[in-house]
Design an enzyme around this catalytic site. Structure first.
Site, PDB file in Angstrom:
ATOM      1  N   ASP A  68       4.510  35.446 -23.442  1.00 34.60           N
ATOM      2  CA  ASP A  68       4.845  35.976 -22.118  1.00 34.60           C
ATOM      3  C   ASP A  68       3.625  36.697 -21.545  1.00 34.60           C
ATOM      4  OD1 ASP A  68       6.396  36.533 -19.929  1.00 34.60           O
ATOM      5  OD2 ASP A  68       7.762  37.902 -20.946  1.00 34.60           O
ATOM      6  N   GLU A 122      -0.612  34.892 -17.970  1.00 32.77           N
ATOM      7  CA  GLU A 122      -1.319  34.221 -16.867  1.00 32.77           C
ATOM      8  C   GLU A 122      -2.837  34.470 -16.874  1.00 32.77           C
ATOM      9  OE1 GLU A 122       2.679  34.133 -16.540  1.00 32.77           O
ATOM     10  OE2 GLU A 122       1.563  36.015 -16.467  1.00 32.77           O
ATOM     11  N   ASP A 132      10.912  34.299 -14.289  1.00 30.41           N
ATOM     12  CA  ASP A 132      11.914  35.192 -13.687  1.00 30.41           C
ATOM     13  C   ASP A 132      12.557  34.577 -12.456  1.00 30.41           C
ATOM     14  OD1 ASP A 132      10.956  36.793 -15.664  1.00 30.41           O
ATOM     15  OD2 ASP A 132       9.951  38.211 -14.346  1.00 30.41           O
TER      16      ASP A 132
END
Length: 782
Positions: free
Chosen positions: A438, A441, A520
């Site tokens: 997670d 990026e 999300d």
């Protein structure tokens, strides 16, 4: 940003972590202002007029007044084009070495310039620098106009390339996009981005962007991949069918990058052949362990081992199997990676063992950001290994993530990947069986994130496998390189088991390490629709294992929405419910008895279909074909099928028509050609037109292709569910089995179905006996 988000942001900025993020944003701005090349005059350049050519294996080089173009057909059919001396390697996308040149393809003079003829594509290079790709029959697939560069002293060379495609062409892909699956006209950024809020249709960009266009038109399919990791943008324009003749009837595409090479690959053929070529080039999809195809439950905010036990027991008491429970950042000590909160989870290995006895694995979240805290083992060892990203002046770059002030490993450095991979041994000792990457990026919090970049400074330095460069080039492959570090480590730490990874961010080629999920996604009916668009689009980029957070992430879904989301996800490869710490629970019984009953039925069907899904997983691993396929997969020339994105094929046998609208109890779907049976009623429908299907709350409309031989779970083992072929036709199916989590060669069995003397018979290829019980369905008259 709406008023509620603005108020939340203002409150957060006033907090301790908020002020840290403000300072980090200021540092990022100051570092980039200091270390990035400044503005200045830039000179535009085009290739100019061709002045000669040289034949080479697989194609050749065409020389222009101000540039050169290398065309090279590779074994397997993919065509590489590189301007200004760009070569296929080095590349983060390619799996291993670049495939050898197909020596049958030869560069030869043409009336318009030069051409390279190969088995699947003819490439024509015009004297002004335009390039056309045509089918062997001469049908235009794509016309690239002469590119344009902007060069400046001390700056990266920006470039733009415009292309024209047939007016009826539809573009899919570009990574994980919430619009679509057919992408509407508009501009799409190529920069992996944490939206820092719930997203729905039209929000762009998201966590996974890829310069991969899967283009479908009447004349054929092709995939084009611009192998460039820099920040860029793809702009799509609708075709102007009927506006004129020749090129006036072409649609449009513009690809623009802020730096890096102008190089791209083109491959053509049927959808299955295109993705087969693409994944041969970039890596076949990783084969997940069989348990990873079961239902998985996650929550940010379990809070304690006892709560995990309570949830697991709740599923068992209700006869609802759970293959994995996922622990979010709240199980860590102060959100520090590779630690455990010993007060809340005092004996995590014991908990993992208890769950494993009931067939449930534990999966751990892993973030890349390391808390900058001397005395913390991970920070100290990373510092000793010089593992963290630095700025141009040699200072370690700091940001703000969940544990506070953090530093970031440089996964583009091989020795850093080895250091990081060794840390997974701690997770294995805690009993975890899989890993969830997670915030990669990578994300570093910033104040009012929608108005600034929540990532590292663009000038931050990276190894890039020893070549050296900055974050402008490394950003999009950060998550990909992190996945590689974990995957390669697990291959060494557990050599007899297939690793299970899924990652929020990634880039072209990420499928060779694992899958992904939606991130999300917003709770609401638009978020439900976006979930399907993401899965279909990612599959056409070569990433077949994905799925959404069931119910959406940030808010509490209504019982109806939760049921419909669960029903969709039950037919998707990655089946997981998940929610934010303030987004409510996702246990089915929290939504009332009626919802629980509907969910139970969907989960039972998922369990029944596991042998089929596992076969699809093996087929994806062997061929690149996604589990979830658009309706046009076998009929790409059908424009009516291309325009629909609210239903899908699950493999070849099943057509799933999920309910995506509130209050709907029926829905229309356009069928591909052939005969289809309603899986619930066995009523037959004839393809090629539109049908209206009943969709009561307790089930999703599912149709089965006539002749399908479908492996399903039954009492005592595997059963072949055979659906009667249409009169005069035959059917087929395949079953692939293995031990479930190792590397042993699988067993592949192929079956055919046909009518004989008024009865449906099934035969196994190369054997006298079928070997499994058979149940024939679809024998109702009509």
């Amino acid at each position: 940003m709406d008023r509620r988000d603005l108020v939340r942001s203002l409150r957060w900025v006033g907090s301790r972590d908020g002020w840290r993020a403000v300072r980090a944003a200021w540092r990022r701005h100051r570092i980039d202002a200091r270390d990035l090349p400044g503005g200045g005059a830039q000179r535009a350049r085009v290739p100019g007029t061709a002045c000669g050519a040289e034949a080479l294996p697989g194609g050749g080089v065409v020389w222009f007044a101000q540039s050169s173009l290398r065309v090279r057909v590779a074994v397997g059919g993919a065509v590489f084009c590189g301007w200004d001396g760009a070569a296929p390697e080095p590349s983060y996308a390619l799996a291993g070495e670049c495939p050898a040149a197909d020596t049958r393809a030869v560069l030869e003079p043409d009336k318009d310039g030069w051409r390279v003829v190969s088995e699947r594509i003819t490439v024509v290079v015009f004297r002004n620098g335009a390039v056309e790709f045509r089918t062997p029959g001469g049908v235009l697939l794509r016309r690239e106009l002469p590119p344009r560069w902007w060069d400046g002293p001390g700056r990266a060379s920006c470039w733009v390339q415009r292309a024209r495609t047939p007016a009826d062409a539809v573009v899919f892909g570009l990574g994980g996009r919430s619009s679509g699956p057919g992408l509407p006209a508009g501009s799409y950024r190529l920069w992996n981005t944490d939206p820092c809020a719930a997203f729905g249709p039209g929000d762009d960009p998201l966590y996974i962007t890829m310069p991969v266009q899967f283009v479908v038109a009447d004349g054929g399919c092709h995939l084009v991949f611009h192998d460039n990791t820099w920040d860029g943008r793809v702009s799509l324009r609708d075709g102007e069918e009927g506006a004129g003749s020749g090129h006036d009837q072409l649609g449009g595409c513009e690809v623009r990058f802020e730096g890096g090479p102008l190089r791209y690959w083109v491959m053509a053929g049927s959808p299955g052949r295109v993705l087969g070529t693409w994944t041969a080039l970039t890596g076949r999809p990783a084969l997940p362990p069989r348990w990873a195809l079961g239902y998985q439950h996650a929550r940010w905010g379990f809070g304690s081992a006892e709560e995990v036990r309570r949830v697991a027991a709740g599923y068992r008491e209700r006869g609802m199997p759970v293959s994995a429970l996922h622990l979010d950042i709240d199980h860590l000590d102060g959100h520090r990676i590779f630690t455990v909160d010993r007060d809340a989870f005092p004996e995590l290995p014991v908990l993992a063992a208890e769950l494993r006895e009931h067939g449930t694995r534990l999966v751990s979240i892993v973030d890349p950001a390391v808390k900058a805290e001397p005395g913390l083992a991970v920070y100290d060892s990373g510092t000793a290994a010089d593992a963290f990203v630095r700025d141009a002046r040699g200072q370690v770059v700091r940001g703000v993530v969940w544990p506070g002030e953090t530093v970031f490993p440089d996964f583009t450095e091989p020795r850093v990947r080895r250091w990081w991979g060794g840390l997974y041994a701690e997770r294995l000792q805690q009993g975890f069986a899989g890993f969830w990457h997670d915030m990669n990026e990578p994300t570093s919090f910033t104040a009012f994130a929608r108005y600034g970049e929540a990532t590292l400074p663009r000038s931050a330095r990276h190894s890039l496998e020893g070549r050296g460069g900055d974050h402008r080039e490394a950003h999009n492959v950060y998550g990909l390189a992190m996945a590689r570090a974990g995957y390669e480590a697990l291959r060494e730490l557990l050599p007899g088991q297939r690793p299970f990874f899924f990652s929020r961010s990634g880039w072209a080629g990420m499928q060779r390490y694992g899958g992904t999920w939606s991130g999300d996604v917003a709770t609401g009916w638009p978020g439900l629709r976006a979930s399907l668009a993401l899965v279909l689009g990612l599959g056409l980029c070569g990433v077949p294992y994905s799925g959404p957070d069931v119910g959406g992430f940030h808010a509490v879904p209504s019982p109806e929405l939760f049921v419909r989301w669960w029903q969709l996800a039950a037919y998707l490869p990655f089946f997981r419910s998940h929610s934010a710490i303030d987004g409510g629970r996702r246990e089915p019984w929290e939504f009332g008895p009626r919802a629980e009953e509907c969910v139970r039925a969907a989960l039972a069907e998922r369990v029944r279909l596991l042998p089929y899904l596992y076969t699809l997983a093996h087929l994806a691993h062997r061929t690149g074909a996604p589990y979830v396929r658009p309706l046009w997969w076998y009929e790409p020339d059908d424009r009516r099928l291309r325009s629909g994105g609210d239903a899908f094929l699950l493999g070849k046998a099943l057509l799933v028509a999920p309910v995506l609208e509130q209050g709907a109890t029926a829905r229309a779907v356009r069928l591909p050609r052939g005969r289809w049976y309603d899986a619930a009623t066995e009523a037959a429908h004839h393809g090629g037109g539109q049908v209206l299907l009943d969709a009561p709350l307790d089930r999703t409309p599912v149709l089965v292709r006539a002749g399908a031989v479908l492996p399903v779970a039954a009492e005592g083992g595997l059963l072949l569910e055979v659906w009667a072929p249409a009169p005069g036709q035959t059917g087929s199916g395949v079953v692939i089995t293995d031990e479930g989590d190792g590397w042993e060669p699988p067993r592949v069995e192929r079956f055919t179905s046909r009518w004989e003397h008024g009865a449906v018979v099934v035969e196994r290829e190369g054997a006298d006996e079928v070997g499994y019980p058979v149940r024939v369905r679809g024998l109702r008259p009509g």
